[in-house]
Scaffold this motif. Structure first.
Motif, mmCIF file in Angstrom:
data_model
loop_
_atom_site.group_PDB
_atom_site.id
_atom_site.type_symbol
_atom_site.label_atom_id
_atom_site.label_comp_id
_atom_site.label_asym_id
_atom_site.label_seq_id
_atom_site.Cartn_x
_atom_site.Cartn_y
_atom_site.Cartn_z
ATOM 1 N N THR A 102 0.870 -1.152 0.127
ATOM 2 C CA THR A 102 -0.068 0.002 -0.031
ATOM 3 C C THR A 102 0.801 1.288 -0.155
ATOM 4 O O THR A 102 0.481 2.332 -0.679
ATOM 5 C CB THR A 102 -0.854 0.028 1.127
ATOM 6 O OG1 THR A 102 -1.585 -1.330 1.217
ATOM 7 C CG2 THR A 102 -2.186 1.130 1.166
ATOM 8 N N ALA A 110 1.764 1.733 -3.624
ATOM 9 C CA ALA A 110 0.764 2.050 -4.471
ATOM 10 C C ALA A 110 0.225 3.507 -4.218
ATOM 11 O O ALA A 110 -0.129 4.152 -5.178
ATOM 12 C CB ALA A 110 -0.343 1.297 -4.497
ATOM 13 N N SER A 111 -0.038 3.788 -2.884
ATOM 14 C CA SER A 111 -0.648 5.012 -2.708
ATOM 15 C C SER A 111 -0.031 6.496 -3.273
ATOM 16 O O SER A 111 -0.663 7.351 -3.721
ATOM 17 C CB SER A 111 -0.775 5.183 -1.275
ATOM 18 O OG SER A 111 0.776 5.201 -0.475
ATOM 19 N N ILE A 157 0.191 0.476 -11.091
ATOM 20 C CA ILE A 157 0.311 -0.146 -9.820
ATOM 21 C C ILE A 157 0.468 -1.580 -9.694
ATOM 22 O O ILE A 157 1.271 -1.901 -8.643
ATOM 23 C CB ILE A 157 -1.074 0.282 -9.341
ATOM 24 C CG1 ILE A 157 -1.260 1.866 -8.881
ATOM 25 C CG2 ILE A 157 -1.474 -0.209 -7.679
ATOM 26 C CD1 ILE A 157 -2.699 2.475 -8.496
ATOM 27 N N VAL A 190 3.631 -3.144 -7.419
ATOM 28 C CA VAL A 190 3.205 -3.763 -6.304
ATOM 29 C C VAL A 190 3.248 -5.374 -6.167
ATOM 30 O O VAL A 190 3.871 -5.688 -5.118
ATOM 31 C CB VAL A 190 1.886 -3.586 -5.990
ATOM 32 C CG1 VAL A 190 1.370 -4.299 -4.712
ATOM 33 C CG2 VAL A 190 1.615 -1.790 -5.478
ATOM 34 N N CYS A 210 -4.436 -2.865 -2.673
ATOM 35 C CA CYS A 210 -3.856 -2.273 -3.754
ATOM 36 C C CYS A 210 -4.452 -2.083 -5.188
ATOM 37 O O CYS A 210 -4.556 -0.945 -5.757
ATOM 38 C CB CYS A 210 -2.484 -2.358 -4.036
ATOM 39 S SG CYS A 210 -1.423 -2.096 -2.306
#
Length: 507
Positions: free
Chosen positions: A272, A275-276, A309, A313, A356
């Protein structure tokens, strides 16, 4: 040229957000070991409860931060943006004051119901919880101004501030803790750092806005209250879903096991963290295209960043899952923690991967002002998660907390992704699921298996670090090459275009 500049700014924001998140992860990776050595596992478990309270109280801002980010990203006048910040700021004072009062009054009950310690009395735990309440309130206040900077796409500035703040908050606190290894010192330090952060963020945001003739606008509240309430509901349900495992663990297990689970949970949040920064940078882009009804650009951006993403990830989640024992041992210096959390980390990080991959549909829905699916899905997940988690923890201990987390995120991924994509981008669902999501994951798994098979006979003490880097590098390169080949007009990191534009500018 205008489109390129906008995308180029998104790329800069992604890089800035990555630097900020990377520092956040590095600081956690480095400093937790010192917290464990200086304070012990039970003290660290109480520190972890600060994050639980912060996560649970995110909903308390009533969706104001998310609404502010969305509105400042829209094409509206500067005076309207300034009045919106001024108005939300006044409401946030009430919100944060309420948080402090509620936590102060309920600290005794919280200490008795959760955090069963063999080292600290319930009175001491209650005192620490009260300090947490003050620190959390100021940290939440800073998110309002941070959200304003995010909406204005000053994410480079935002991350510079947060990196400096992180150095003082997580790193410099070790100096007083070395001489006075007490939890009280730690929490008072957090309060001071959070107050300073609020003041700096406020100053920087208002430097970008009009400062004179601002007023509290009830009309702006009327125009935005539906979206804000929807975001409040989403934040409330999401906060409980995100923290329920830690709450139940702190209730039914001792502080030592809760501390172990907190360490596993932090490591499982790395996907996360990766990805964020991407989705936070892309959200204003989504919002701008949606406000212009530019469905073509929405779809292109949606597929591009969904794929990105998944591509970045997947190797992170893969390596954490397969090298969890080595990683936790290196991180904490305590093999017993690595052994105790091995399968917990694997399940949690897999759940984090599915979390994610539903971020892009989630933010596409928010950009369209659609919050119902998030609320309904969150409520259903919560109704399933609580009894399932209590049952699993009672029967399987720490591992039982991770099982529902994986199950809920898996179900949410399919429901959220398929519904939102089909609603706002009709005809793009199969491409999103097969090409943007599953293809990068499958490529990463294939690369990972090959690398591990080739390195079976060349093991050395830190081989897993080298193998992880190789897996990540090769899988990301292959994924990006495939994407660019299949999308020649919508490439990821189109450096040739950038070079041509630089040459034309120089001429």
């Amino acid at each position: 040229m205008k489109v390129f500049n906008k995308v180029n700014k998104v790329t800069k924001n992604i890089i800035a957000n990555y630097i900020g998140k990377l520092w956040g992860f590095i600081s956690i990776f480095i400093f937790i070991r010192f917290y464990l050595d200086l304070l012990g596992i039970e003290s660290y478990a109480i520190i972890s409860f600060y994050t639980v309270i912060l996560g649970l109280l995110v909903f308390a801002d009533g969706g104001l931060t998310a609404t502010l980010t969305r509105e400042l990203a829209r094409d509206i006048s500067l005076i309207e943006k300034s009045n919106l910040v001024y108005t939300f700021e006044r409401l946030y004072v009430v919100v944060c004051a309420t948080i402090i009062v509620v936590v102060l009054l309920s600290a005794d009950q919280i200490s008795q119901f959760f955090l069963h310690s063999s080292h600290y009395s319930t009175y001491e735990v209650a005192y620490y919880i009260r300090l947490m309440g003050v620190g959390v309130a100021f940290q939440l206040f800073s998110t309002l101004y941070d959200g304003g900077l995010q909406g204005l796409q000053y994410q480079v500035l935002s991350n510079k501030i947060k990196i400096i703040w992180g150095v003082f908050r997580s790193g410099m606190v070790l100096l007083p803790l070395y001489f006075f290894p007490k939890l009280e010192v730690y929490f008072w330090w957090q309060i001071i750092c959070n107050v300073v952060l609020v003041l700096i963020f406020r100053n920087r945001l208002y430097n970008l806005l009009l400062k004179e003739k601002l007023f509290f606008s009830s009309q702006l509240l009327k125009d935005n209250y539906k979206y804000a309430l929807g975001m409040m509901g989403i934040a409330f349900i999401s906060a409980i879903n995100m923290q329920i495992d830690k709450l139940v663990t702190s209730k039914y297990l001792g502080l030592t096991e809760f501390g172990y689970y907190s360490i596993a949970s932090i490591l499982a949040q790395v996907p996360t963290v990766i990805a964020s920064p991407i989705i936070i940078s892309v959200f204003p882009l989504f919002t701008g295209y949606v406000s212009q009804s530019n469905i073509n650009e929405v779809s292109k951006s949606y597929h591009k960043y969904s794929f990105l993403i998944s591509a970045v990830v997947a190797p992170v989640a893969f390596c954490i899952a397969f090298y969890s024992i080595q990683l936790v041992t290196l991180w904490t210096g305590k093999p017993e923690i690595a052994q105790a959390t091995n399968y917990v980390v694997k399940l949690l990080v897999l759940g984090g991967l599915f979390l994610c991959m539903q971020l892009t549909p989630f933010y596409l829905a928010l950009a369209n002002g659609f919050t119902k699916i998030n609320l309904y899905l969150g409520c259903v997940c919560l109704l399933i998660a609580i009894p399932l988690m209590i049952f699993c923890i009672k029967n399987y201990g720490m591992l039982g907390a991770a099982i529902p987390w994986l199950f809920i995120n898996l179900i949410s991924f399919f429901i959220m992704g398929l519904y939102v994509t089909n609603r706002f981008l009709v005809g793009h669902t199969v491409k999103w699921l097969s090409f943007d999501v599953f293809l990068p994951v499958l490529i990463t798994m294939a690369v990972g298996i090959v690398v591990m098979m080739l390195s079976m006979f060349t093991k050395f003490h830190y081989a897993f670090i080298v193998e992880s880097v190789i897996i990540g590098f090769i899988s990301i390169i292959i994924n990006l090459m495939i994407y660019n080949r299949c999308n020649p007009s919508n490439k990821l990191f189109n450096f040739s275009m950038k070079q041509n534009l630089i040459r034309s500018d120089n001429k």
